[in-house]
Motif scaffolding. Sequence first.
Motif, short mmCIF file in Angstrom:
data_model
loop_
_atom_site.label_atom_id
_atom_site.label_comp_id
_atom_site.label_asym_id
_atom_site.label_seq_id
_atom_site.Cartn_x
_atom_site.Cartn_y
_atom_site.Cartn_z
N ASN A 54 55.60 23.37 11.90
CA ASN A 54 55.89 23.16 13.30
C ASN A 54 56.13 23.75 14.13
N ALA A 55 57.19 24.64 13.34
CA ALA A 55 57.58 26.22 14.23
C ALA A 55 57.79 26.66 13.17
N GLN A 84 63.97 31.83 21.12
CA GLN A 84 62.67 31.62 21.32
C GLN A 84 62.28 33.07 21.75
N GLY A 131 57.51 27.48 20.18
CA GLY A 131 57.73 26.99 19.29
C GLY A 131 57.56 28.44 18.42
N TRP A 138 64.82 22.44 18.73
CA TRP A 138 63.58 22.38 19.41
C TRP A 138 62.73 21.54 19.04
N ILE A 139 62.53 21.31 17.70
CA ILE A 139 62.20 20.18 17.36
C ILE A 139 62.16 19.02 17.39
N ASN A 146 61.53 18.49 21.06
CA ASN A 146 59.83 18.40 21.40
C ASN A 146 58.98 17.02 21.02
N THR A 186 57.63 17.00 17.77
CA THR A 186 56.14 17.20 17.17
C THR A 186 56.21 16.48 15.89
#
Length: 482
Positions: free
Chosen positions: A236-237, A432, A437, A468-469, A472, A474
């Motif tokens: 995922n990242a 980032q 991602g 971030w995850i 988003n 994800t």
Amino acid sequence: MTNKMLKFVSVQQRQPEKRTAEDRRADFDEIYTDFAPAGAVEQASRCSQCGVPFCSVHCPLGNNIPDWLMLTAQGRLEEAYGVSSATNSFPEICGRICPQDRLCEGNCVIEPGFESVTIGAVERYITDTAFENGWVRPTRPFAERAESVGIVGAGPAGLAAAERLRAAGFQVHVYDRYDRVGGLLVYGIPGFKLEKHIVARRHDLLVESGVVFHLGQGIGSGEGELSFDALRARHNALLIATGVYKSREIGGPGAGLAGIERALDYLTASNRRSLGDTLPAEAQALDAKGKNVVVLGGGDTAMDCVRTAIRQGAKSVRCLYRRDKANMPGSAREVKNAEEEGVCFEWLAAPEAFVGDGHVTGVRATRMKLGLPDASGRQSVEPLEGSSFTLEADLVIKALGFDPEPLPQLWAQPGLEVSRWGTLKVGQQDFQTTVPGVFAAGDIVRGASLVVWAIKDGREAAASIQQWIEANNTAPAAQEQG
């Protein structure tokens, strides 16, 4: 409980006992013995518990140093470890290799008139005691998450991020092209500063925590390598924490002669030899035994090289540095250790050519003088006319620093933007990169730096990845780990 602090007025600073120079020249074991419990308590009690702890202010991790010093002085070592490990993923490593004389100890407020508190050795003592007593346990998240994060690089930044992400419940996979976890902690730093079982102990703990390691796995388009696009599809990242491994070169007449070697190649060969590995033919010659060795550079890597050469039985070891001792970028403590072990320093001297016929036999250098400060405030250096001299050399080691490898080209990722220094560009707050991602931390972002900064970056990048995850939302990535 009675306050046992502020004893700096009656108790002198003391480091743990240091093995004699003669003894430590014979092996690659750490040079400091362990603190006896009474000694650690006594040294911790010297802390003044000042209102503004400049030791913490000047620690990249912001460690709560006065708190764990007080707990140590009171004999509350398990609590001291809890406070220490709350801000530092690897305090036993930082306690051994951080340049405390430039960071926490160098900014201790009792230093004018009294010597600083012994911080690094107490930090090491706390964590080693915690391991001995079983207080250091694998990370167990409150709840497992389906999302996974891939980390490229098993050095201090990558390992610190892995520990934090696993604590948050993510499925963490770490990829590294080398066969052991630790990066420069294992292959770049000699055992006399950091014995390798210390790193292996953390590796085992991370495995128990559920972190999955893919060792010997390069990223790229070569045989056996995993493409960056395939890696992104798995997770995922991603976090890039590769460090910087490209050695800076030096030109001039004779620069291509045999016997002129890169510092990292030399240190890696030495560490692998100590680990019992069989070296390839080209690395077997990277041995200083019986040779006149000249090391170029003035940082901690140069100190690692000169002290390694002493232990390998070199005939002579000289360090050539273009500025004076006061302007040397390496730790003053390391310079002192090197001098005790028999290293000769040529201050204010810079190489201008290499002498030899096929193989190096000498380094021609010129004396330098300090000039006016440059834009950074550091004094410039100027050559002294007619001051050339030659040092006999069978082995020359270039310890001039490191630059990043060209990752966008190696990984076929033109979207990964780099700075003018070749480091990866990241957001100032979130780590980032210019690829959504994909995050980056450690030396690949800030350039060659200290382990403690890499740990800080790894921990903070992990927090940004989690944010971030979650922002988003994800979906879980495909986990084909063939």
